[in-house]
Motif scaffolding. Structure first.
Motif, PDB file in Angstrom:
ATOM      1  N   THR A   1       0.834  -1.202   0.000  1.00  0.00           N
ATOM      2  CA  THR A   1       0.000   0.000   0.000  1.00  0.00           C
ATOM      3  C   THR A   1       0.869   1.252   0.000  1.00  0.00           C
ATOM      4  O   THR A   1       0.640   2.190  -0.772  1.00  0.00           O
ATOM      5  N   PHE A   2       1.887   1.271   0.853  1.00  0.00           N
ATOM      6  CA  PHE A   2       2.802   2.411   0.919  1.00  0.00           C
ATOM      7  C   PHE A   2       3.514   2.611  -0.412  1.00  0.00           C
ATOM      8  O   PHE A   2       3.558   3.727  -0.945  1.00  0.00           O
TER       9      PHE A   2
ATOM     10  N   SER B   1       2.618   6.185  -7.224  1.00  0.00           N
ATOM     11  CA  SER B   1       1.602   7.055  -7.796  1.00  0.00           C
ATOM     12  C   SER B   1       1.996   8.518  -7.625  1.00  0.00           C
ATOM     13  O   SER B   1       1.859   9.321  -8.550  1.00  0.00           O
ATOM     14  N   ARG B   2       2.502   8.860  -6.449  1.00  0.00           N
ATOM     15  CA  ARG B   2       2.911  10.236  -6.176  1.00  0.00           C
ATOM     16  C   ARG B   2       4.047  10.664  -7.087  1.00  0.00           C
ATOM     17  O   ARG B   2       4.017  11.742  -7.662  1.00  0.00           O
TER      18      ARG B   2
ATOM     19  N   THR C   1       2.745   1.562  -3.431  1.00  0.00           N
ATOM     20  CA  THR C   1       1.812   1.955  -4.482  1.00  0.00           C
ATOM     21  C   THR C   1       1.524   3.446  -4.404  1.00  0.00           C
ATOM     22  O   THR C   1       1.495   4.140  -5.426  1.00  0.00           O
ATOM     23  N   GLY C   2       1.342   3.951  -3.198  1.00  0.00           N
ATOM     24  CA  GLY C   2       1.123   5.376  -3.013  1.00  0.00           C
ATOM     25  C   GLY C   2       2.326   6.204  -3.433  1.00  0.00           C
ATOM     26  O   GLY C   2       2.183   7.243  -4.091  1.00  0.00           O
ATOM     27  N   GLU C   3       3.518   5.752  -3.071  1.00  0.00           N
ATOM     28  CA  GLU C   3       4.736   6.467  -3.448  1.00  0.00           C
ATOM     29  C   GLU C   3       4.946   6.451  -4.960  1.00  0.00           C
ATOM     30  O   GLU C   3       5.328   7.461  -5.548  1.00  0.00           O
TER      31      GLU C   3
END
Length: 83
Positions: A68-69, A75-76, A71-73
Motif C-alpha cells: 500500500t505504501f 503514484s505520487r 503503491t502510493g509512493e
C-alpha cells in the motif's frame, strides 16, 4: 497494487527462504532483519527507481502494508513527473 504486492511476496519469499509467504504476516516473523531490509530496499530501487529507507519495513511491517505504501509512493512520483 496487485503487481506490487505480488512482486513483494516473491522478493520476501526468495530473500527470506520461505516458499509460502502470507501478505498479512509480520515480516519479522519470517526472519526479516536489518540486512534483509537493506536488500529489499535495494531491490525496490532496482525495480522501480524508488529510493526508500530500509526502515520502511518496520514502519510498514507486512507485505500488505508495504505494498500500500509503495503503491502510493509510485503514484505520487508518477504524478510529480507528469505535472
Amino acid at each position: 497494487m496487485s503487481d506490487v504486492k505480488q512482486w513483494l511476496t516473491d522478493q520476501v519469499s526468495v530473500h527470506l527462504g520461505h516458499p509460502v509467504v502470507r501478505s498479512d504476516v509480520l515480516l519479522a516473523e519470517y526472519g526479516l532483519d536489518s540486512v534483509h531490509a537493506m536488500g529489499l530496499a535495494a531491490a525496490i530501487e532496482d525495480e522501480w527507481g524508488l529510493v526508500v529507507d530500509p526502515a520502511v519495513t518496520w514502519d510498514h511491517p507486512t507485505i500488505d502494508e508495504l505494498a500500500t505504501f509503495l503503491t502510493g509512493e509510485l503514484s505520487r512520483t508518477a504524478d510529480e513527473s507528469a505535472g
